[in-house]
Design an enzyme around this catalytic site. Structure first.
Site, PDB file in Angstrom:
ATOM      1  N   LYS A 161      40.131  35.453  91.080  1.00  0.00           N
ATOM      2  CA  LYS A 161      39.603  35.588  89.720  1.00  0.00           C
ATOM      3  C   LYS A 161      39.072  37.017  89.613  1.00  0.00           C
ATOM      4  O   LYS A 161      37.893  37.263  89.320  1.00  0.00           O
ATOM      5  CB  LYS A 161      38.501  34.524  89.520  1.00  0.00           C
ATOM      6  CG  LYS A 161      38.032  34.360  88.110  1.00  0.00           C
ATOM      7  CD  LYS A 161      39.038  33.709  87.176  1.00  0.00           C
ATOM      8  CE  LYS A 161      38.506  33.680  85.764  1.00  0.00           C
ATOM      9  NZ  LYS A 161      39.538  33.429  84.743  1.00  0.00           N
ATOM     10  N   ASP A 213      43.011  30.358  87.011  1.00  0.00           N
ATOM     11  CA  ASP A 213      43.249  29.485  85.853  1.00  0.00           C
ATOM     12  C   ASP A 213      44.742  29.397  85.558  1.00  0.00           C
ATOM     13  O   ASP A 213      45.277  28.313  85.272  1.00  0.00           O
ATOM     14  CB  ASP A 213      42.449  29.959  84.617  1.00  0.00           C
ATOM     15  CG  ASP A 213      42.376  31.476  84.490  1.00  0.00           C
ATOM     16  OD1 ASP A 213      42.846  32.175  85.419  1.00  0.00           O
ATOM     17  OD2 ASP A 213      41.869  31.977  83.471  1.00  0.00           O
ATOM     18  N   ASP A 236      40.235  24.376  97.506  1.00  0.00           N
ATOM     19  CA  ASP A 236      39.836  22.969  97.475  1.00  0.00           C
ATOM     20  C   ASP A 236      40.460  22.301  96.254  1.00  0.00           C
ATOM     21  O   ASP A 236      41.090  21.236  96.327  1.00  0.00           O
ATOM     22  CB  ASP A 236      38.294  22.936  97.401  1.00  0.00           C
ATOM     23  CG  ASP A 236      37.732  21.545  97.550  1.00  0.00           C
ATOM     24  OD1 ASP A 236      38.506  20.611  97.830  1.00  0.00           O
ATOM     25  OD2 ASP A 236      36.507  21.387  97.388  1.00  0.00           O
ATOM     26  N   TYR A 287      30.883  27.790  99.188  1.00  0.00           N
ATOM     27  CA  TYR A 287      30.436  26.557  99.851  1.00  0.00           C
ATOM     28  C   TYR A 287      29.482  26.857 101.010  1.00  0.00           C
ATOM     29  O   TYR A 287      28.786  25.969 101.489  1.00  0.00           O
ATOM     30  CB  TYR A 287      31.627  25.751 100.377  1.00  0.00           C
ATOM     31  CG  TYR A 287      32.488  25.123  99.295  1.00  0.00           C
ATOM     32  CD1 TYR A 287      32.153  25.238  97.950  1.00  0.00           C
ATOM     33  CD2 TYR A 287      33.635  24.420  99.621  1.00  0.00           C
ATOM     34  CE1 TYR A 287      32.943  24.671  96.960  1.00  0.00           C
ATOM     35  CE2 TYR A 287      34.432  23.847  98.644  1.00  0.00           C
ATOM     36  CZ  TYR A 287      34.083  23.979  97.314  1.00  0.00           C
ATOM     37  OH  TYR A 287      34.870  23.420  96.340  1.00  0.00           O
ATOM     38  N   ASP A 309      44.269  19.920  96.091  1.00  0.00           N
ATOM     39  CA  ASP A 309      44.282  18.529  95.619  1.00  0.00           C
ATOM     40  C   ASP A 309      45.235  18.375  94.435  1.00  0.00           C
ATOM     41  O   ASP A 309      45.958  17.379  94.341  1.00  0.00           O
ATOM     42  CB  ASP A 309      42.866  18.093  95.187  1.00  0.00           C
ATOM     43  CG  ASP A 309      42.130  17.431  96.340  1.00  0.00           C
ATOM     44  OD1 ASP A 309      42.628  17.502  97.480  1.00  0.00           O
ATOM     45  OD2 ASP A 309      41.050  16.858  96.110  1.00  0.00           O
TER      46      ASP A 309
END
Ligand code: NAD
Length: 384
Positions: A191, A223, A247, A142, A251
């Protein structure tokens, strides 16, 4: 102890729920013999109306002079047509960057009394779950190099991810310290089978894990973590992960609890370039109840807020759920001040009120009875 707390009530239901949190904290001050100096500052739409800016300098200065910051929420219909820079929400990025908040702590707790609110099946949620997601907030993709360029197939857009050892180490320490304060289990999500930044992330986390032998440490690919959160959320205690993975996962985790009116969050505050070393506090002040608060991780001021927004659709009706704001106050006590006694007192009062069957409209059963925001606050104060 005396604690100086900056209050940023903001807009919509912000003032109602922050007033509730203040009432609860004041009652705990009476009970434990502490003193809170609350100082309100303008932010968001309220600040635009009064000063023309969403984040006046006076607010930033007031927060920097305080010991900790409690924020309600910003935004609302009245300011929806303003352009990006002038919008109330701009103040959120501004205050986070002014305080150098590099970590976001998002609990996802499903209370046994609210089991039916979760979209997951009974056999999956059992008696509820209690997860803390520790998300890196100021680095990664980001904030990486980005833009457009000519590629193999013509014009392409690109974003890049970079993480330094320092950035990984400081969030890693917050995560391990968080696990120490909870059930001593930490899962680092990355990852590493694909990304170089993840491989460095994993290496640094493994190094830190040797400093925290009391914490049961594991790694998981992102994942798989996304699947495990809905298959078996009870396996997790603390999860630490990068900005983008955090992020998305935070959520997902908040949704499986079923109510955003219940969830608090903390953003942990600024550091210089110096790598952290919370375990060699030369002034010997770090240990409170055997646990160093984050202040002594070298961080300065942290910010606590509910995860929900300003809910303009229900503002001013006294029907908002104040519990997320009240639990944000509890998080402040635990993480900024090392006051587990006050934090537990607040959390237990919330548990008891829910067990007794009191509900605000958002968490009531269909056609079930519910109480107002002010009454929920009074009930919680009674149980402290
Ligand atoms: P929201 O979280 O404000 O509301 C979503 C839904 O949840 C609404 O139906 C609302 O009534 C309900 N809700 C939220 N909090 C509740 C509570 N405590 N008790 C009961 N019900 C609750 O999200 P939104 O509608 O997308 O955004 C509204 C405004 O808030 C926008 O201006 C948005 O930009 C702003 N916002 C601010 C923040 C923040 O200040 N941190 C975060 C998200 C959104």
């Amino acid at each position: 102890m005396i604690y100086n707390i900056a209050l940023l009530k903001g807009d919509g239901i912000g003032p109602e729920i922050i007033d509730s949190a203040v009432k609860v904290l004041e009652k705990t001050a009476e009970k434990f013999g502490d003193k809170f100096n609350f100082k309100p500052y303008l932010i968001g739409g309220a600040a635009i109306d009064a000063t023309g800016q969403p984040l006046p300098q006076e607010t930033v200065d007031g927060c920097l002079e305080s010991d900790s910051v409690l924020l309600g929420a910003v935004g609302g219909y009245k300011w929806d047509n303003l352009s990006g820079e002038q919008r109330p929400e701009k103040a959120l990025l501004g205050i986070r960057s002014a305080l150098g908040l590099f970590t976001n702590l998002r609990p996802a707790k499903l209370y046994p009394a609210l089991r039916n609110a979760s979209p997951l099946k009974d056999e999956v949620v059992g008696n509820g779950f209690d997860i803390m997601i520790v998300r890196e907030l100021t680095g990664g993709i980001y904030f990486g190099d980005r833009g457009y360029r000519q590629g193999k197939y013509g014009t392409e857009a690109y974003d890049t991810e970079a993480y330094s050892v320092t950035e990984i180490e400081r969030i890693g320490r917050v995560a391990f310290e968080t696990a120490v304060k909870r059930n001593k289990k930490l899962c680092s999500v990355d990852k590493a089978n694909v990304l170089e930044t993840s491989r460095l992330w994993r290496k640094v986390m493994h190094g830190l894990s040797e400093e925290y032998p009391e914490v049961e440490y594991s790694d998981m690919f992102v994942d798989n973590a996304a699947m495990q959160l809905v298959r078996n959320p009870r396996q997790f205690d603390v999860i630490v992960t990068s900005n983008m993975f955090g992020d998305i996962l935070s959520d997902e985790a908040s949704q499986i609890t079923g109510s955003i009116g219940m969830l608090a969050s903390a953003s942990i505050g600024g550091l210089g370039e110096k790598p952290l070393s919370c375990r060699n506090d030369s002034e010997g002040k770090a240990q409170i109840n055997g646990v160093p608060p984050f202040k002594n991780l070298g961080s300065k001021i942290s910010l606590y807020e509910p995860i929900h927004g300003s809910a303009p659709d229900i503002a001013g009706k006294d029907i908002a759920n104040p519990i997320a704001a009240i639990l944000s106050g509890a998080m402040m006590m635990r993480y900024s001040f090392g006051r587990n006694d006050i934090a537990e007192c607040i959390e237990n009062a919330v548990d008891k009120v829910l067990e007794k069957g009191y509900r605000t409209a958002d968490i009531a059963e269909k056609d079930g009875e519910y109480i107002k925001c002010s009454e929920m606050t009074e009930r919680i104060v009674e149980f402290l």
